[in-house]
Design a protein around this motif. Structure first.
Motif, PDB file in Angstrom:
ATOM      1  N   LYS A 234       0.843  -1.206   0.000  1.00 46.01           N
ATOM      2  CA  LYS A 234       0.000   0.000   0.000  1.00 46.01           C
ATOM      3  C   LYS A 234       0.872   1.248   0.000  1.00 46.01           C
ATOM      4  O   LYS A 234       1.828   1.355   0.781  1.00 46.01           O
TER       5      LYS A 234
ATOM      6  N   GLY B 278       0.839   5.398   0.352  1.00 46.66           N
ATOM      7  CA  GLY B 278       0.031   6.531   0.812  1.00 46.66           C
ATOM      8  C   GLY B 278       0.161   7.748  -0.087  1.00 46.66           C
ATOM      9  O   GLY B 278       0.891   7.729  -1.091  1.00 46.66           O
ATOM     10  N   GLY B 279      -0.538   8.807   0.288  1.00 37.70           N
ATOM     11  CA  GLY B 279      -0.635  10.014  -0.538  1.00 37.70           C
ATOM     12  C   GLY B 279       0.693  10.610  -0.950  1.00 37.70           C
ATOM     13  O   GLY B 279       0.907  10.911  -2.138  1.00 37.70           O
ATOM     14  N   THR B 280       1.637  10.744   0.004  1.00 35.09           N
ATOM     15  CA  THR B 280       2.916  11.354  -0.378  1.00 35.09           C
ATOM     16  C   THR B 280       3.733  10.416  -1.259  1.00 35.09           C
ATOM     17  O   THR B 280       4.543  10.864  -2.073  1.00 35.09           O
TER      18      THR B 280
ATOM     19  N   TRP C 275       3.610   1.363   2.744  1.00 25.46           N
ATOM     20  CA  TRP C 275       4.710   2.263   2.350  1.00 25.46           C
ATOM     21  C   TRP C 275       4.267   3.702   2.553  1.00 25.46           C
ATOM     22  O   TRP C 275       3.237   4.130   2.040  1.00 25.46           O
TER      23      TRP C 275
ATOM     24  N   ASP D 250       5.761   7.888   4.322  1.00 34.64           N
ATOM     25  CA  ASP D 250       6.815   8.897   4.201  1.00 34.64           C
ATOM     26  C   ASP D 250       7.735   8.935   5.425  1.00 34.64           C
ATOM     27  O   ASP D 250       8.430   9.908   5.664  1.00 34.64           O
ATOM     28  N   ILE D 251       7.718   7.858   6.212  1.00 29.57           N
ATOM     29  CA  ILE D 251       8.573   7.794   7.405  1.00 29.57           C
ATOM     30  C   ILE D 251       9.001   6.339   7.599  1.00 29.57           C
ATOM     31  O   ILE D 251       8.312   5.426   7.146  1.00 29.57           O
TER      32      ILE D 251
ATOM     33  N   GLY E 212       8.815   3.899   9.530  1.00 29.71           N
ATOM     34  CA  GLY E 212       8.178   3.009  10.498  1.00 29.71           C
ATOM     35  C   GLY E 212       7.484   3.742  11.629  1.00 29.71           C
ATOM     36  O   GLY E 212       7.443   4.977  11.650  1.00 29.71           O
ATOM     37  N   MET E 213       6.924   2.957  12.545  1.00 26.68           N
ATOM     38  CA  MET E 213       6.265   3.531  13.721  1.00 26.68           C
ATOM     39  C   MET E 213       7.342   4.085  14.652  1.00 26.68           C
ATOM     40  O   MET E 213       8.272   3.366  15.022  1.00 26.68           O
ATOM     41  N   HIS E 214       7.215   5.356  15.021  1.00 25.60           N
ATOM     42  CA  HIS E 214       8.182   5.944  15.949  1.00 25.60           C
ATOM     43  C   HIS E 214       7.654   5.869  17.384  1.00 25.60           C
ATOM     44  O   HIS E 214       6.470   5.653  17.612  1.00 25.60           O
TER      45      HIS E 214
ATOM     46  N   ASN F  47       7.156   8.167  19.390  1.00 16.77           N
ATOM     47  CA  ASN F  47       6.365   9.337  19.778  1.00 16.77           C
ATOM     48  C   ASN F  47       5.946  10.043  18.494  1.00 16.77           C
ATOM     49  O   ASN F  47       6.475   9.737  17.415  1.00 16.77           O
TER      50      ASN F  47
ATOM     51  N   PRO G 160       6.141  12.295  15.656  1.00 14.90           N
ATOM     52  CA  PRO G 160       7.214  13.151  15.123  1.00 14.90           C
ATOM     53  C   PRO G 160       6.734  14.544  14.710  1.00 14.90           C
ATOM     54  O   PRO G 160       7.541  15.433  14.485  1.00 14.90           O
ATOM     55  N   ARG G 161       5.423  14.725  14.619  1.00 18.45           N
ATOM     56  CA  ARG G 161       4.904  16.058  14.280  1.00 18.45           C
ATOM     57  C   ARG G 161       4.911  16.972  15.495  1.00 18.45           C
ATOM     58  O   ARG G 161       4.812  18.183  15.389  1.00 18.45           O
TER      59      ARG G 161
ATOM     60  N   ALA H 201      -1.775   7.220  16.663  1.00 15.37           N
ATOM     61  CA  ALA H 201      -0.558   7.239  15.832  1.00 15.37           C
ATOM     62  C   ALA H 201      -0.994   7.280  14.362  1.00 15.37           C
ATOM     63  O   ALA H 201      -1.440   6.280  13.802  1.00 15.37           O
ATOM     64  N   LYS H 202      -0.861   8.443  13.746  1.00 16.37           N
ATOM     65  CA  LYS H 202      -1.482   8.679  12.435  1.00 16.37           C
ATOM     66  C   LYS H 202      -0.947   7.769  11.332  1.00 16.37           C
ATOM     67  O   LYS H 202      -1.596   7.578  10.298  1.00 16.37           O
ATOM     68  N   ILE H 203       0.232   7.214  11.542  1.00 14.53           N
ATOM     69  CA  ILE H 203       0.829   6.372  10.507  1.00 14.53           C
ATOM     70  C   ILE H 203      -0.070   5.185  10.146  1.00 14.53           C
ATOM     71  O   ILE H 203       0.015   4.653   9.052  1.00 14.53           O
TER      72      ILE H 203
HETATM   73  P1  ADP Z   1       0.208   8.129   4.229  1.00 17.32           P
HETATM   74  O1  ADP Z   1      -0.243   9.278   3.393  1.00 17.32           O
HETATM   75  O2  ADP Z   1       1.378   7.394   3.647  1.00 17.32           O
HETATM   76  O3  ADP Z   1      -0.917   7.233   4.633  1.00 17.32           O
HETATM   77  P2  ADP Z   1       0.128   9.404   6.822  1.00 17.32           P
HETATM   78  O4  ADP Z   1       0.313  10.876   6.764  1.00 17.32           O
HETATM   79  O5  ADP Z   1      -1.262   8.908   6.964  1.00 17.32           O
HETATM   80  O6  ADP Z   1       0.835   8.774   5.537  1.00 17.32           O
HETATM   81  O7  ADP Z   1       1.011   8.756   7.990  1.00 17.32           O
HETATM   82  C1  ADP Z   1       2.385   9.037   8.076  1.00 17.32           C
HETATM   83  C2  ADP Z   1       2.629  10.167   9.045  1.00 17.32           C
HETATM   84  O8  ADP Z   1       2.179   9.801  10.345  1.00 17.32           O
HETATM   85  C3  ADP Z   1       4.060  10.533   9.265  1.00 17.32           C
HETATM   86  O9  ADP Z   1       4.527  11.433   8.282  1.00 17.32           O
HETATM   87  C4  ADP Z   1       4.070  11.143  10.662  1.00 17.32           C
HETATM   88  O10 ADP Z   1       4.073  12.533  10.629  1.00 17.32           O
HETATM   89  C5  ADP Z   1       2.742  10.710  11.258  1.00 17.32           C
HETATM   90  N1  ADP Z   1       2.888  10.033  12.561  1.00 17.32           N
HETATM   91  C6  ADP Z   1       2.186  10.322  13.685  1.00 17.32           C
HETATM   92  N2  ADP Z   1       2.554   9.542  14.705  1.00 17.32           N
HETATM   93  C7  ADP Z   1       3.527   8.723  14.232  1.00 17.32           C
HETATM   94  C8  ADP Z   1       4.335   7.708  14.821  1.00 17.32           C
HETATM   95  N3  ADP Z   1       4.196   7.336  16.103  1.00 17.32           N
HETATM   96  N4  ADP Z   1       5.257   7.102  14.039  1.00 17.32           N
HETATM   97  C9  ADP Z   1       5.408   7.443  12.758  1.00 17.32           C
HETATM   98  N5  ADP Z   1       4.679   8.402  12.143  1.00 17.32           N
HETATM   99  C10 ADP Z   1       3.742   9.031  12.860  1.00 17.32           C
END
Ligand code: ADP
Ligand code: ASP
Ligand code: MG
Length: 439
Positions: free
Chosen positions: A5, A7-9, A218, A220-221, A223-225, A227, A229-230, A254-256
Motif C-alpha cells: 500500500k 500513501g498520498g505522499t 509504504w 513517508d517515514i 516506520g512507527m516511531h 512518539n 514526530p509532528r 498514531a497517524k501512521i
Molecule cells: P500516508 O499518506 O502514507 O498514509 P500518513 O500521513 O497517513 O501517511 O502517515 C504518516 C505520518 O504519520 C508521518 O509522516 C508522521 O508525521 C505521522 N505520525 C504520527 N505519529 C507517528 C508515529 N508514532 N510514528 C510514525 N509516524 C507518525
C-alpha cells in the motif's frame, strides 16, 4: 501474494510514481498494489464538499478548478507520449466533469461520498497509465467491485474474500494488480469509504481476504516511531511491535496507521511492515504476533475527546447502574474509549459529539452529569508494560506539572492511558519523551 500500500505522499509527485513502479517490480511474488489519492486531494475534496454544503457554489467552483489544474500538470510530467497523455486527460476530464455536475444538484450524504471517492479513482487510473508507458504488465481492479461494508457499516470480510477470489480467478497468469484504497460500497450499494486514512484498512482487509504473505504499508517515514514526530523533535523508529501493541497505538492516535486497520491482518496472522518509500532500504517496523521485547515502546495521543462524569449517590452498592449507563451509549452507537469508576461516579470518554445531546439527556434521567470537551487521551503502549520497572513512578514524575483528569491502567497488559486537557498535549508528549524514553 503480497500487498503493497502506498500513501498520498508516496504517489503525490510524478517522480514518486516512478519510484513506486520500481518498488512493486522488485520481486517475483504476485502483488496487489493499493494506492491512496495524491497527497492533498482528499483534503481538497472535503473542502469542495463543505463549500457545496454551505451552498457556497463559487468557492466550490474555484476549488475544483484549482485541483484540476494540478492534475493537468501532473499528467504532463508523468507521461511522455501524446497517446497516453491524451488518455490521461480524458480520464481527468471525466472526473472533473462529475465534480462540476455536483455543483448543480443538492448535496446528500451519498453524493458527498461519491465526491470523496474521486481521489483514489484518479490516482490509480493515472498510475495504471504510467505502468502502461513503462510496459509493466498489470490489471487495474476496481475496489468498488469487491470492497464491501455490511449493514452496520463495518467491512464484510467474508464477502470481500468471496468477491476477490472470483475476480482474481479470471487472471490466473497475472502477477501485478492495482486497486484503490479507502473506497468501498455500503450495504445499500452506494459508494462509501473506510474513513480518513482508510487505505491502510483496505490493504489489511485485502491481505486477510487473500491470505497474503505480508502487508506492506509504504509511507513517508521509516516506520512507527516511539512518539509523534509532528509534535516531538527527537523520535526513533521501533523495530518490532505485536499486533496488540500496534492496534492500540493506531487506535489511540498514531497517524501512521488507520485506527482499526490491524484486526484483519491479525485475524489471519499476516505480518504488517511499515516502510519508507523515500528510503526503501531502512528497516522500518514489523508488526506480528510476537512483541519482540517487554516494556514501554511508544506513546500516542488522540484529540477531540469528550469526558463525561456520571455521578449518583444511589449508585452506592447498586447493581445494574453500569448497565443502564452503557445502554445509553449503545443505543446511540457511541463507543466508549476510557472508563474509570469510583463508589459513586463513573467517568467515560467518547470521541464524537454526533449524539452527545441525546446521550446527556438520557443520562440526566438517571444521574447528575458533567461534561468536559477538548480533552486528549495519551496512551503509553508496550508489551507487559506493568512489568516494566517503576514505569508508573517514572511516568508520573515526568508529567508532574500536567493536570491529569483520568487514568486507566490494568485494562490491558500493554497500555496506560491518561486523559489531559488538549492544551497540555505537546508538553506532555515532550515530557514523556524525556522521562520514559530518555530522548
Ligand atoms: P500516508 O499518506 O502514507 O498514509 P500518513 O500521513 O497517513 O501517511 O502517515 C504518516 C505520518 O504519520 C508521518 O509522516 C508522521 O508525521 C505521522 N505520525 C504520527 N505519529 C507517528 C508515529 N508514532 N510514528 C510514525 N509516524 C507518525
Ligand atoms: N485518501 C484518503 C485520505 O486522505 C485515504 C488514505 O489516504 O488512506 O484520508
Ligand atoms: Mg495514512
Amino acid at each position: 501474494m503480497k500487498i503493497m500500500k502506498f500513501g498520498g505522499t508516496s504517489v503525490g509527485k510524478p517522480e514518486r510514481m516512478h519510484q513506486v513502479s520500481q518498488l512493486i517490480t522488485r520481486d517475483k511474488e504476485a502483488t496487489m498494489v493499493v494506492l491512496s489519492a495524491l497527497s492533498g486531494t482528499t483534503n481538497a475534496l472535503v473542502e469542495i464538499s463543505k463549500s457545496l454544503a454551505s451552498t457556497n457554489k463559487k468557492a466550490a467552483v474555484e476549488k475544483v478548478e484549482a485541483l484540476e489544474k494540478q492534475y493537468r500538470s501532473f499528467i504532463l510530467e508523468l507521461l511522455s507520449g501524446e497517446v497516453l497523455r491524451g488518455k490521461a486527460n480524458e480520464i481527468i476530464t471525466e472526473h472533473f466533469e462529475f465534480l462540476r455536475i455536483t455543483q448543480k444538484i443538492s448535496l446528500s450524504d451519498a453524493l458527498n461520498k461519491d465526491i470523496l471517492a474521486q481521489g483514489e479513482l484518479m490516482s490509480t487510473k493515472l498510475f495504471s497509465l504510467y505502468l502502461e508507458q513503462e510496459k509493466i504488465d498489470h490489471v487495474l481492479l476496481p475496489a468498488l467491485d469487491f470492497m464491501q461494508l455490511d449493514a452496520n457499516d463495518e467491512p464484510d470480510l467474508a464477502v470481500i474474500e468471496l468477491k476477490l477470489k472470483e475476480i482474481l480467478a479470471a487472471y490466473p497468469t497475472k502477477k501485478l494488480f492495482v486497486t484503490q484504497g479507502y473506497i468501498c460500497r455500503n450495504a445499500k450499494g452506494e459508494v462509501d469509504n473506510l474513513k480518513r486514512g482508510g487505505s491502510d484498512y483496505t490493504a489489511s482487509l485485502i491481505a486477510a481476504a487473500v491470505k497474503a504473505s505480508v502487508c506492506e504499508i509504504w509511507t513517508d517515514i521509516d516506520g512507527m516511531h516511539n512518539n509523534d514526530p509532528r509534535v516531538v523533535d527527537k523520535t526513533v523508529a521501533i523495530e518490532q511491535l505485536s499486533f496488540d501493541e500496534a492496534a492500540e497505538l493506531a487506535y489511540f492516535g498514531a497517524k501512521i496507521l488507520h485506527p482499526t486497520c490491524i484486526w484483519p491482518a491479525q485475524l489471519e496472522n499476516i505480518p504488517v511492515k511499515l516502510l519508507n518509500t523515500m528510503q526503501p532500504s531502512a528497516a522500518g517496523t514489523v508488526i506480528k504476533k510476537e512483541a519482540g521485547s517487554v516494556g514501554v515502546k511508544a506513546v500516542a495521543a488522540k484529540d477531540n475527546i469528550i469526558a463525561i462524569k456520571i455521578k449518583s449517590s444511589r449508585m452506592l452498592l447498586a447493581y445494574g447502574f453500569l448497565r443502564k449507563i452503557f445502554e445509553v451509549f449503545e443505543k446511540y452507537k457511541t463507543p466508549i474509549d476510557m472508563i474509570t469508576t469510583s463508589e459513586v461516579a463513573v467517568s467515560v470518554t467518547i470521541d464524537t459529539d454526533v449524539h452527545l445531546e441525546e446521550i446527556l439527556a438520557e443520562l440526566n434521567l438517571i444521574a447528575s452529569v458533567e461534561v468536559e470537551k477538548d480533552q486528549t487521551i495519551v496512551s503509553i503502549v508496550g508489551n507487559e508494560i506493568a512489568k516494566t520497572e517503576s514505569v508508573l513512578k517514572k511516568l508520573f514524575d515526568a508529567i508532574n506539572e500536567v493536570p491529569v483528569t483520568m487514568v486507566s491502567y490494568g485494562g490491558s497488559h500493554h497500555n496506560i492511558s491518561l486523559l489531559i486537557p488538549s492544551t497540555y498535549k505537546t508538553k506532555t508528549l515532550q515530557l514523556i519523551n524525556k522521562g520514559l524514553f530518555n530522548l
